[in-house]
Design a protein around this motif. Structure first.
Motif, PDB file in Angstrom:
ATOM      1  N   THR A 188       0.834  -1.204   0.000  1.00  0.00           N
ATOM      2  CA  THR A 188       0.000   0.000   0.000  1.00  0.00           C
ATOM      3  C   THR A 188       0.867   1.252   0.000  1.00  0.00           C
ATOM      4  N   GLU A 189       1.960   1.210   0.738  1.00  0.00           N
ATOM      5  CA  GLU A 189       2.899   2.329   0.765  1.00  0.00           C
ATOM      6  C   GLU A 189       3.503   2.558  -0.623  1.00  0.00           C
ATOM      7  N   GLU A 191       2.168   1.704  -3.502  1.00  0.00           N
ATOM      8  CA  GLU A 191       1.114   2.236  -4.378  1.00  0.00           C
ATOM      9  C   GLU A 191       0.965   3.743  -4.185  1.00  0.00           C
ATOM     10  N   GLU A 192       0.946   4.206  -2.953  1.00  0.00           N
ATOM     11  CA  GLU A 192       0.807   5.637  -2.675  1.00  0.00           C
ATOM     12  C   GLU A 192       1.968   6.428  -3.262  1.00  0.00           C
ATOM     13  N   THR A 193       3.170   5.897  -3.140  1.00  0.00           N
ATOM     14  CA  THR A 193       4.351   6.561  -3.686  1.00  0.00           C
ATOM     15  C   THR A 193       4.256   6.648  -5.208  1.00  0.00           C
TER      16      THR A 193
END
Length: 212
Positions: A188-189, A191-193
């Motif tokens: 998830t981290e 993906e956000e980046t």
């Protein structure tokens, strides 16, 4: 150059990201995978892509390329910078392995035609189809959570690679089908980046001209 695409197709999403990262322009031609019985089955389209799938990339000279990873491989050879695969053979293998978890383990069994076959042939209802798709995404994401590096901005370094392209596209599908992503904080981290970059954000399904 023309890309035959569909806004919700994760495979087409991958190619859109790669084109953006490479700074390569392509005209987008929508192929609706549901309307009119599926425009990917029309004789004119099947002549280009016998697999009845998107994406299809038509080059300036009329050459036709199919399959998202093959198209991305062509783009990598056409314009090596920025590289989507590292030069080191071991690192390259790690990136490819992560990308293949998505493109070869998760995506094929979650394809629209596979899910339709589950209903048509085995009587699977909407809940069964959702459970099927979420099961295989969970299996793949559990593996990916352990495979990617924990100390870098992206999956395997400080620049996006093919692994990130495949992950972000599949995460869109996971959110669409309601997969619980809390067990995958590292993914998830990442993906956000990725989505903070215009190359990824502009390729999102909801940003496409044929989005519904």
């Amino acid at each position: 150059m023309k890309l035959y695409t569909y806004w919700r197709s994760t495979a087409a999403y991958r190619v859109r990201i790669a084109l953006n990262l490479k700074g390569i322009n392509a005209d987008l031609e929508s192929v609706h995978l549901v309307k009119d019985g599926g425009q990917q089955h029309s004789p004119a389209y099947v002549e280009m892509n016998p697999a009845h799938l998107v994406p299809t990339l038509v080059l300036y000279d009329g050459t036709v390329l199919t399959q998202s990873l093959a198209i991305i491989d062509y783009l990598e050879a056409l314009q090596p910078d920025p590289a989507l695969l590292p030069p080191d053979p071991v690192e390259r293998a790690h990136v490819l392995a992560a990308a293949h978890v998505v493109a070869m383990d998760i995506h094929p069994v979650n394809n629209l035609r596979v899910v339709a076959h589950l209903g048509d042939t085995f009587g699977a209802g909407p809940k069964d189809k959702k459970a099927w798709m979420c099961h295989w995404m969970d299996r793949g994401f559990a593996a990916l959570e352990q495979m990617v590096r924990k100390d870098t901005r992206f999956s395997f370094g400080d620049k996006p690679t093919l692994a990130d392209i495949c992950l972000v596209a599949q995460y869109y599908n996971a959110r669409r089908w309601g997969v619980d992503l809390t067990p995958y904080p590292r993914l998830t981290e990442i993906e956000e980046t990725c989505l903070a970059l215009p190359a990824f954000a502009d390729a999102r399904p909801e940003a496409q001209p044929d989005a519904e």
